[in-house]
Write a protein that holds these residues in place. Structure first.
Motif, PDB file in Angstrom:
ATOM      1  N   PRO A 112     -15.972   4.253  10.527  1.00 28.97           N
ATOM      2  CA  PRO A 112     -17.133   3.349  10.497  1.00 28.97           C
ATOM      3  C   PRO A 112     -17.844   3.339  11.844  1.00 28.97           C
ATOM      4  O   PRO A 112     -17.226   3.517  12.897  1.00 28.97           O
ATOM      5  N   SER A 113     -19.153   3.121  11.818  1.00 27.07           N
ATOM      6  CA  SER A 113     -19.963   3.144  13.031  1.00 27.07           C
ATOM      7  C   SER A 113     -20.395   1.730  13.423  1.00 27.07           C
ATOM      8  O   SER A 113     -20.239   0.774  12.647  1.00 27.07           O
ATOM      9  N   HIS A 114     -20.961   1.636  14.599  1.00 23.37           N
ATOM     10  CA  HIS A 114     -21.527   0.360  15.067  1.00 23.37           C
ATOM     11  C   HIS A 114     -22.543  -0.163  14.055  1.00 23.37           C
ATOM     12  O   HIS A 114     -22.564  -1.359  13.732  1.00 23.37           O
ATOM     13  N   ARG A 115     -23.374   0.734  13.538  1.00 19.03           N
ATOM     14  CA  ARG A 115     -24.393   0.325  12.565  1.00 19.03           C
ATOM     15  C   ARG A 115     -23.750  -0.215  11.292  1.00 19.03           C
ATOM     16  O   ARG A 115     -24.262  -1.176  10.696  1.00 19.03           O
ATOM     17  N   ASP A 116     -22.624   0.369  10.860  1.00 16.96           N
ATOM     18  CA  ASP A 116     -21.925  -0.126   9.671  1.00 16.96           C
ATOM     19  C   ASP A 116     -21.468  -1.576   9.878  1.00 16.96           C
ATOM     20  O   ASP A 116     -21.622  -2.425   8.990  1.00 16.96           O
ATOM     21  N   PHE A 117     -20.897  -1.846  11.052  1.00 17.55           N
ATOM     22  CA  PHE A 117     -20.398  -3.194  11.326  1.00 17.55           C
ATOM     23  C   PHE A 117     -21.543  -4.193  11.412  1.00 17.55           C
ATOM     24  O   PHE A 117     -21.504  -5.257  10.786  1.00 17.55           O
ATOM     25  N   HIS A 158     -13.318  -0.096   3.970  1.00 21.22           N
ATOM     26  CA  HIS A 158     -12.553  -1.338   3.855  1.00 21.22           C
ATOM     27  C   HIS A 158     -11.905  -1.656   5.199  1.00 21.22           C
ATOM     28  O   HIS A 158     -11.319  -0.779   5.848  1.00 21.22           O
ATOM     29  N   VAL A 159     -12.011  -2.915   5.637  1.00 24.30           N
ATOM     30  CA  VAL A 159     -11.415  -3.325   6.908  1.00 24.30           C
ATOM     31  C   VAL A 159     -10.558  -4.564   6.710  1.00 24.30           C
ATOM     32  O   VAL A 159     -10.792  -5.366   5.808  1.00 24.30           O
ATOM     33  N   LYS A 160      -9.552  -4.686   7.568  1.00 27.63           N
ATOM     34  CA  LYS A 160      -8.740  -5.889   7.640  1.00 27.63           C
ATOM     35  C   LYS A 160      -9.054  -6.583   8.960  1.00 27.63           C
ATOM     36  O   LYS A 160      -9.200  -5.924   9.992  1.00 27.63           O
ATOM     37  N   ALA A 167     -15.493  -5.325   4.566  1.00 32.75           N
ATOM     38  CA  ALA A 167     -15.954  -3.933   4.587  1.00 32.75           C
ATOM     39  C   ALA A 167     -17.051  -3.742   5.616  1.00 32.75           C
ATOM     40  O   ALA A 167     -17.944  -4.579   5.756  1.00 32.75           O
ATOM     41  N   ALA A 168     -16.972  -2.630   6.340  1.00 32.31           N
ATOM     42  CA  ALA A 168     -18.031  -2.203   7.255  1.00 32.31           C
ATOM     43  C   ALA A 168     -18.701  -1.001   6.593  1.00 32.31           C
ATOM     44  O   ALA A 168     -18.127   0.093   6.561  1.00 32.31           O
ATOM     45  N   MET A 216     -24.665  -8.713   9.031  1.00 39.76           N
ATOM     46  CA  MET A 216     -25.948  -9.313   8.670  1.00 39.76           C
ATOM     47  C   MET A 216     -26.028  -9.527   7.157  1.00 39.76           C
ATOM     48  O   MET A 216     -26.638 -10.479   6.680  1.00 39.76           O
ATOM     49  N   GLY A 217     -25.397  -8.624   6.409  1.00 39.02           N
ATOM     50  CA  GLY A 217     -25.388  -8.744   4.957  1.00 39.02           C
ATOM     51  C   GLY A 217     -24.647  -9.979   4.463  1.00 39.02           C
ATOM     52  O   GLY A 217     -24.894 -10.446   3.344  1.00 39.02           O
ATOM     53  N   LEU A 218     -23.768 -10.516   5.300  1.00 38.98           N
ATOM     54  CA  LEU A 218     -23.062 -11.758   4.949  1.00 38.98           C
ATOM     55  C   LEU A 218     -23.907 -12.997   5.243  1.00 38.98           C
ATOM     56  O   LEU A 218     -23.473 -14.112   4.985  1.00 38.98           O
TER      57      LEU A 218
END
Length: 264
Positions: free
Chosen positions: A108-113, A160-162, A155-156, A118-120
């Motif tokens: 995952p990238s910085h943009r993904d995170f 999937h992330v924990k 998720a980023a 922001m999507g949340l």
């Protein structure tokens, strides 16, 4: 001079004035009630404006982004009885961090995170620096949103992330990769330096500038012929950041030697 006049003197940008108005509110809260108060995360440009405003007020703030060298930082106002070091260990300290982990095969990238946060529905100024390393990512947050992120951030992008809380003193700080670029330019114009620093055509650089997608020292600049100086930081949306690290002498053809540092 009333508050509105003071803010207009510092900046003509409406959004920046709103940020500074909130900063004034926190400063007044600390002064009036003798309790610590803090702003949301400020961009480097907003921090410069905040420092200018505080000089006018003869006031002081501690700027902290959770670690030394942070780009996005909050302004903390402390009563006389409290030191910055003492406050950092307090359970009410306004900054927190969350660590994200994922499978080793994912990248995952910085943009993904940032995009997924922001999507949340989390405001950008509630999120500080996002420190992406090889196998983990530490996200600096305002204390108010940490629990929400821990409960809802899964998720980023498509990865999937924990998540788990992490102490500010235990952050993983990724090594900063810097690409050195040496070039010559006819003049220290912004379009020429954006072209050199990001390895794009001058026509494309000029289009980015006209579109308001380029910042000089964290302030949008839409003038292609703006003259830059050694030490200026340039950023272009979608391309990243670079710095005019050194301005050298003239070549035999009368062009100026420059050394750029592009951050990756």
């Amino acid at each position: 001079m009333n508050k509105g006049e003071l803010l207009r003197k510092i900046t003509s940008d409406e959004e920046d004035r709103l940020v500074l108005a909130r900063l004034l509110d926190q400063w007044e809260r600390c002064e009036r009630r003798s309790i610590p108060a803090a702003t949301a995360f400020l961009t480097p440009g907003q921090q410069q404006l905040a420092e200018e405003l505080l000089r006018v007020l003869d006031a002081a703030a501690v700027f902290d982004g959770g670690y030394d060298g942070a780009e996005r930082r909050a302004a903390l106002f402390l009563p006389d009885y409290l030191t910055a070091e003492g406050y950092r260990g307090d359970e009410d300290y306004p900054l927190r961090a969350v660590r994200c982990a994922w499978r080793t095969e994912d990248r995952p990238s910085h943009r993904d995170f940032l995009g997924s946060l922001m999507g949340l529905g989390i405001r950008r100024d509630m999120v500080g620096d996002i420190l992406v390393d090889a196998d983990s990512c530490d996200i600096l947050l305002r204390r108010e949103v940490q629990e929400f992120v821990l409960q809802n951030y899964t998720a980023a992008g498509r990865v999937h992330v924990k998540t788990a809380p992490v102490a500010l003193g235990d952050l993983h700080l990724p090594a900063r990769r810097v690409q050195e670029i040496r070039d010559t330019v006819a003049a220290l114009r912004l379009d020429s330096l954006v072209s050199s620093g990001f390895r794009i055509s001058r026509t494309k650089a000029a289009a980015l500038i006209r579109g308001g997608k380029v910042e000089v020292n964290w302030r949008v600049c839409d003038k292609a012929d703006h003259l830059c100086a050694e030490g200026d930081c340039l950023s272009a949306r979608g391309y990243g950041k670079c710095r005019l690290a050194e301005v050298g002498g003239l070549s035999k053809k009368g062009r100026i030697a420059v050394r750029m540092e592009r951050y990756q």
